[in-house]
Design a protein around this motif. Structure first.
Motif, mmCIF file in Angstrom:
data_model
loop_
_atom_site.group_PDB
_atom_site.id
_atom_site.type_symbol
_atom_site.label_atom_id
_atom_site.label_comp_id
_atom_site.label_asym_id
_atom_site.label_seq_id
_atom_site.Cartn_x
_atom_site.Cartn_y
_atom_site.Cartn_z
ATOM 1 N N ALA A 236 23.341 53.131 -15.454
ATOM 2 C CA ALA A 236 22.939 51.819 -15.980
ATOM 3 C C ALA A 236 24.103 50.835 -15.970
ATOM 4 C CB ALA A 236 22.396 51.982 -17.399
ATOM 5 N N VAL A 237 25.274 51.290 -16.454
ATOM 6 C CA VAL A 237 26.449 50.404 -16.466
ATOM 7 C C VAL A 237 26.773 49.949 -15.048
ATOM 8 C CG1 VAL A 237 28.933 50.274 -16.914
ATOM 9 C CG2 VAL A 237 27.434 51.419 -18.555
ATOM 10 N N LEU B 125 20.259 47.647 -2.825
ATOM 11 C CA LEU B 125 20.437 48.813 -3.689
ATOM 12 C C LEU B 125 20.585 48.403 -5.148
ATOM 13 C CD1 LEU B 125 21.167 51.868 -4.162
ATOM 14 C CD2 LEU B 125 23.529 51.211 -3.743
ATOM 15 N N PHE B 126 21.431 47.415 -5.408
ATOM 16 C CA PHE B 126 21.688 47.034 -6.794
ATOM 17 C C PHE B 126 20.484 46.329 -7.428
ATOM 18 C CE2 PHE B 126 26.292 47.563 -5.837
ATOM 19 C CZ PHE B 126 26.524 48.500 -6.827
ATOM 20 N N ILE B 127 19.756 45.540 -6.635
ATOM 21 C CA ILE B 127 18.552 44.903 -7.190
ATOM 22 C C ILE B 127 17.568 45.985 -7.636
ATOM 23 C CG2 ILE B 127 16.514 43.531 -6.628
ATOM 24 C CD1 ILE B 127 18.274 41.806 -4.858
ATOM 25 N N MET B 128 17.355 46.957 -6.756
ATOM 26 C CA MET B 128 16.416 48.044 -7.079
ATOM 27 C C MET B 128 16.909 48.845 -8.291
ATOM 28 S SD MET B 128 13.826 48.001 -5.277
ATOM 29 C CE MET B 128 13.526 46.441 -4.533
ATOM 30 N N ALA B 129 18.193 49.198 -8.242
ATOM 31 C CA ALA B 129 18.743 50.026 -9.325
ATOM 32 C C ALA B 129 18.624 49.286 -10.660
ATOM 33 C CB ALA B 129 20.206 50.366 -9.037
ATOM 34 N N PHE B 130 18.957 48.006 -10.630
ATOM 35 C CA PHE B 130 18.928 47.245 -11.867
ATOM 36 C C PHE B 130 17.501 47.091 -12.371
ATOM 37 C CE2 PHE B 130 19.004 43.269 -14.330
ATOM 38 C CZ PHE B 130 20.017 43.590 -15.225
ATOM 39 N N TYR B 131 16.585 46.811 -11.445
ATOM 40 C CA TYR B 131 15.178 46.616 -11.797
ATOM 41 C C TYR B 131 14.592 47.880 -12.437
ATOM 42 C CZ TYR B 131 10.162 45.859 -11.089
ATOM 43 O OH TYR B 131 8.821 45.734 -11.267
ATOM 44 N N GLY C 113 33.720 49.925 -7.029
ATOM 45 C CA GLY C 113 33.699 50.755 -8.235
ATOM 46 C C GLY C 113 32.274 51.057 -8.659
ATOM 47 N N ALA C 114 31.415 50.036 -8.583
ATOM 48 C CA ALA C 114 30.039 50.212 -9.036
ATOM 49 C C ALA C 114 29.251 51.152 -8.127
ATOM 50 C CB ALA C 114 29.352 48.850 -9.114
ATOM 51 N N VAL C 115 29.399 50.996 -6.809
ATOM 52 C CA VAL C 115 28.678 51.882 -5.884
ATOM 53 C C VAL C 115 29.140 53.323 -6.081
ATOM 54 C CG1 VAL C 115 28.356 52.484 -3.450
ATOM 55 C CG2 VAL C 115 28.242 50.091 -4.166
ATOM 56 N N PHE C 116 30.427 53.487 -6.261
ATOM 57 C CA PHE C 116 31.013 54.816 -6.468
ATOM 58 C C PHE C 116 30.393 55.481 -7.707
ATOM 59 C CE2 PHE C 116 34.505 57.385 -8.340
ATOM 60 C CZ PHE C 116 34.828 58.188 -7.265
ATOM 61 N N MET C 117 30.366 54.738 -8.804
ATOM 62 C CA MET C 117 29.849 55.292 -10.055
ATOM 63 C C MET C 117 28.344 55.503 -9.971
ATOM 64 S SD MET C 117 31.305 53.879 -13.632
ATOM 65 C CE MET C 117 29.992 53.600 -14.780
ATOM 66 N N LEU C 118 27.667 54.562 -9.355
ATOM 67 C CA LEU C 118 26.214 54.660 -9.205
ATOM 68 C C LEU C 118 25.848 55.885 -8.365
ATOM 69 C CD1 LEU C 118 23.801 52.556 -9.909
ATOM 70 C CD2 LEU C 118 23.777 52.158 -7.448
ATOM 71 N N GLN D 290 12.714 53.416 -15.271
ATOM 72 C CA GLN D 290 12.010 54.286 -14.323
ATOM 73 C C GLN D 290 12.943 54.836 -13.247
ATOM 74 O OE1 GLN D 290 8.915 51.874 -12.706
ATOM 75 N NE2 GLN D 290 7.593 52.054 -14.519
ATOM 76 N N ALA D 291 14.251 54.531 -13.377
ATOM 77 C CA ALA D 291 15.178 54.917 -12.312
ATOM 78 C C ALA D 291 15.104 56.414 -12.018
ATOM 79 C CB ALA D 291 16.594 54.520 -12.706
ATOM 80 N N LEU D 292 14.920 57.184 -13.062
ATOM 81 C CA LEU D 292 14.906 58.633 -12.925
ATOM 82 C C LEU D 292 13.787 59.139 -12.022
ATOM 83 C CD1 LEU D 292 17.002 60.228 -14.338
ATOM 84 C CD2 LEU D 292 15.345 60.863 -16.083
ATOM 85 N N GLN D 293 12.648 58.444 -12.069
ATOM 86 C CA GLN D 293 11.500 58.889 -11.266
ATOM 87 C C GLN D 293 11.622 58.464 -9.805
ATOM 88 O OE1 GLN D 293 10.394 57.109 -14.465
ATOM 89 N NE2 GLN D 293 10.969 59.135 -15.228
#
Lengths: 520, 380
Positions: free
Chosen positions: A222-223, A405-411, A196-201, A417-420
């Motif tokens: 973010a969620v 992926l999730f470590i990076m996304a969360f960090y 579910g999380a990968v799909f939404m991400l 800064q995720a947008l950049q």
């Protein structure tokens, strides 16, 4: 039963089960995510969270109906294609399935309608409760199905009854608290949450890359990153390899996954890479990491991880005991031979009856089996090592990629800064298939690793099928392939359509395509 | 254990009846309405009225069917194995038809294209009419017996063909079932719609109720005068663990009347099935939809009890090896499983009924074309 009927029935079950599991993990994960987002909505009163629930709920719905559709197939199939199985273990196996219906599937299915249609008829808190009940229902459903599945891997709490000619329930507590069931449940539902999380991400990353519906997508991103990180850590830390030390057949599965032909001095080394060679019973070009396998599998440094060759030798002994059990059983069936000695012999050996039944593949006269046949049947207890070895590595590899992926996304979410980080967004989009690859390989490991048994140590797969003709099974298989392909095409079409449209599909007037329309 | 084995076997026979009734009474009107969909709703908006009458609740209703199958699996594994593998093609056909329902309801409204929507309307029709018909065919075959037998390790062999299932009596039963569920659907529409759809539903109800009564009575007469019946002549102590090869069954030419001769109160079932249908017509003409629905439910209860009472204690008679027939005495699960599942049912069934009631209460009220127009986006 011809070999062909058995193979086709297996193929059909594998295809329909794997197809079903395209939809299940997403249902498990999204239902939970929906409940979380709606909780945020109720607490903060921000409409954007309601929109998030509604939009991701739309995609959830498209996916959910196929989960329901394909779930029925599995229930039906036990009866249509695996009649002897249904008879032989229905006394136990039917119980979790029926309880699943009463406790979970009813809950989920009754409230799913209110989830979609109850927005205007319920108070906020009532609707939130409904959403949580749907999530609870789908997770409880997984619990009972996995209890049933775990029983196939490690059949506890059961006894053979020679009058009814089947396995019967001896202890429900044993079935419920089956250690394999517990690790399997946590591992599988957590894998669903990851899906579910990968799909939404991934889909949110797509909107961010295209620069539309930014507020909506950022919040979803973010969620998903927080939830996903927690979920992937549970999957890996509580990975169900720990379950492989309980249950005899599970040991063989573990050895096959590691292509572990010989028993090593503990703690065993982990084969990171290599080419399994089933002909010579060796692993070529093996790259080994010392200690790791022993640690993962036994959580100790002094317990052995059994090798395939030793397990085969043990199984040969069990088959010989199984022959005694079967012989005694045959005498018991002729009432006049029910002497106390025969009954005693049977009592002592009945745990091995299933191993005796393995010989039925080669001869109807189990008691008169030749030495060659016994050795062959013992070799049959080795599952397909190459497939298990690779499928397992594919699953674990996908898992670690998603962890990254999730470590990076969360960090980067935390640092705002995720947008950049466009590489991260691209990675998130391309990662969308990963949880499915991992989940399907996981099931291949779990179920092919159980072969040649349908119920580990109790009922061989080749005896489990219905008395059907090859033509019958070709017909049903063709039917499933036809309908399933058709349904998948439609599902994917709608999924892509609505994912592309994004929250604009809610017709609130607040999102990208609607505003663009009003400007021009 | 608070019940002996024999009592538990009877309790489970009653539970199966309850689950089948739960299915027929709730999903029954979904299937009836699905069957009527292309005929009494002439345009997209009218069809959306019908679909939204059942849209939010059909899914929960269908679980009764899944649960009934699951309960047979747990309580009578051999019946499950025999019914599903002997009636292989009928079961597959049923399954394939049921595929169309979840996707039909959910995907239809996802595109505005009229061809798309018409196609799903017919899909919903198939997904409703075919199962409604097949249930009757399956029940009809229970009266006729199914050609199967066991070897001494209780492996099952079916010696018939698909076409054998389509015996005229089985087809007649199929039409009884179809007519009954259409009647039920049409009376439910009387409760939940207004104006033109309501008027059409009334008309359909009256016609289909007449057809249903005629077919049901005809099937009854047929089963009494033209069908052989199965009669249990010997069975060891039914309080013990038994298998289906330990009893004796005879086929007699006396028709399926044995149980009614022993227990005349059982006649209430077929009477309820017939009179219920008549009252449906009466209250439809009198414009009392609540009573019409109540009596349509009475008719369904009557029909299912008729089948149960007539066959008792048989669950699946074998036409080629009558003594291999499956009965509630010798095809059930172990005492422990039956007892455990008894508690599960006693605990969960009231809970299910309670929250289902609440959901229906939230969604109560009639639906019109205007409701659809006002809720274009949120409704199916």
């Amino acid at each position: 039963m011809t070999e062909e009927v058995v193979d086709l029935s297996r193929l059909q079950f594998a295809l329909t089960a794997m197809y079903h599991f395209l939809f299940v993990p997403l249902t498990l994960g999204l239902s939970f995510l929906l409940a979380i987002m709606e909780s945020v909505y109720v607490m903060t009163n921000k409409v954007i969270y309601k929109d998030m629930v509604k939009f991701w709920g739309k995609l959830f719905g498209i996916n959910f109906v196929l989960g329901v559709t394909t779930g029925m197939t599995l229930e039906f199939q036990f009866g249509t294609n695996w009649a002897y199985y249904s008879h032989y273990v229905g006394d136990i196996f039917g119980v979790p399935l029926a309880i699943e219906g009463m406790m979970a599937f009813f809950l989920e299915s009754t409230f799913i309608g209110l989830f979609f249609f109850g927005w205007d008829r319920l108070s906020k808190v009532q609707h939130l409760t409904v959403t949580w009940l749907v999530a609870l229902g789908s997770n409880l459903s997984a619990l009972w199905i996995l209890i049933a599945n775990a029983w196939m891997q490690n059949p506890v709490g059961t006894e053979f009854n020679y009058i009814t000619m089947r396995m019967e329930l001896a202890s429900f507590a044993d079935v419920f608290f089956n250690p394999v069931a517990q690790v399997k449940f946590v591992h599988t539902v957590a894998a669903g949450y990851v899906t579910g999380a990968v799909f939404m991400l991934g889909i949110s990353a797509l909107y961010l890359l295209k620069g539309r519906d930014m507020a909506f997508a950022q919040r979803s991103f973010a969620v998903a990153s927080g939830f996903g990180l927690a979920a992937i850590l549970s999957v890996i830390v509580l990975g169900d390899e720990s379950g492989y030390t309980t249950g005899e057949v599970q040991k063989m599965k573990l050895a096959a996954i590691e292509s572990e032909w010989e028993t090593q001095e503990p703690p065993a080394a982990f084969t990171l890479f290599g080419i399994p060679n089933p002909e010579n019973m060796t692993t070529d070009y093996a790259v080994k990491v010392p200690w790791v396998l022993g640690l993962i599998a036994t959580r100790s440094v002094d317990e052995e991880v059994h090798g395939i060759k030793d397990l085969v030798a043990e199984n040969e002994k069990k088959i010989r005991l199984g022959i005694i059990a079967y012989g005694a059983f045959q005498q018991i069936k002729q009432q006049e031979n029910q002497t106390p000695e025969v009954l005693e012999t049977f009592e002592q050996h009945k745990d091995y009856l299933g191993y005796g039944l393995l010989l039925k593949k080669y001869t109807q006269n189990v008691v008169g089996a030749t030495d060659m046949q016994i050795k062959q049947a013992a070799l049959d207890t080795v599952p397909n090592v190459s497939v298990l070895f690779w499928a397992f590595r594919l699953m674990v590899g996908s898992g670690f990629l998603m962890l990254f992926l999730f470590i990076m996304a969360f960090y980067y979410c935390a640092k705002r800064q995720a947008l950049q980080k466009r590489w991260l967004l691209h990675l998130a989009v391309f990662a969308i298939p990963l949880p499915w690859i991992a989940a399907e390989s996981g099931w291949i490991v779990a179920e092919m690793g159980r072969q040649p048994w349908s119920i580990a140590g109790i009922l061989p797969t080749h005896l489990s099928v219905s008395s059907l003709t090859v033509g019958d099974v070709y017909f049903s298989l063709a039917g499933f392939i036809f309908f399933y392909t058709f349904l998948l095409v439609i599902e994917m079409f709608l999924m892509f359509k609505y994912a592309r449209l994004g929250p604009s599909s809610l017709n609130t007037g607040r999102y990208h395509f609607e505003q663009q329309g009003s400007k021009t | 254990m608070i019940f002996d084995y024999e009592t538990l076997k009877i309790i489970w026979w009653l539970f199966l009846g309850v689950l089948l009734l739960g299915f027929a009474l709730s999903d029954g009107f979904d299937m009836g309405i699905g069957t009527l969909l292309p005929f009494i709703a002439k345009n997209d908006k009218e069809r959306r009225v019908l679909i939204n009458v059942i849209g939010p609740t059909w899914e929960g209703n269908q679980v009764w069917l899944i649960l009934a199958a699951g309960a047979v699996f747990a309580a009578w594994p051999l019946v499950y194995a025999t019914a599903f593998s002997s009636l292989f093609f009928a079961m597959l056909l049923l399954l394939f038809a049921l595929f169309f329902r979840p996707v039909g309801f959910d995907y239809r409204s996802k595109l505005k294209n009229q061809t798309w929507r018409n196609a799903w309307d017919w899909a919903l029709f198939c997904g409703s009419a075919i199962p409604a018909f097949l249930f009757g065919v399956v029940f009809g075959n229970l009266f006729l017996g199914i050609p199967f037998h066991f070897n001494d390790e209780l492996r099952l062999f079916y010696t018939g063909s698909f076409w054998q299932l389509l015996h005229p009596f089985a087809l007649l039963s199929g039409f009884v079932s179809l007519a009954m569920l259409i009647m039920h659907g049409a009376t439910y529409l009387q409760l939940r719609t207004e104006d033109i759809i309501l008027q059409r539903s009334r008309k359909v109800t009256c016609w289909i109720a007449v057809i249903y009564i005629v077919l049901f009575v005809f099937a009854g007469v047929w089963s009494i005068f033209l069908l052989p019946s199965y009669h249990l002549t010997f069975i060891p102590d039914v309080n013990q663990t038994l298998n289906p090869l330990m009893k004796l069954v005879e086929i007699t030419e006396q028709g399926w009347l044995y149980n009614y001769k022993q227990h005349s109160w059982m006649l209430l079932a077929p009477i309820g099935g017939t009179v219920g249908g008549a009252f449906v017509i009466l209250f439809t003409l009198g414009k009392h939809p609540k009573f019409a629905f109540m009596f349509s439910s009475t008719a369904i209860i009557g029909v299912i009890l008729t089948a149960g009472f007539t066959l008792f204690p048989f669950l699946l008679p074998s036409s080629t090896h009558p003594s291999h027939s499956l009965t509630i005495w010798d095809a059930s699960s172990s005492q422990m499983t039956l007892m455990l599942m008894f508690w599960a049912v006693v605990f969960f069934l009231p809970l299910i009924i309670l929250y289902t009631r609440w959901v229906y209460k939230v969604l109560r009220g009639t639906l019109t074309v205007k409701t659809i127009e006002d809720n274009q986006q949120t409704m199916y």
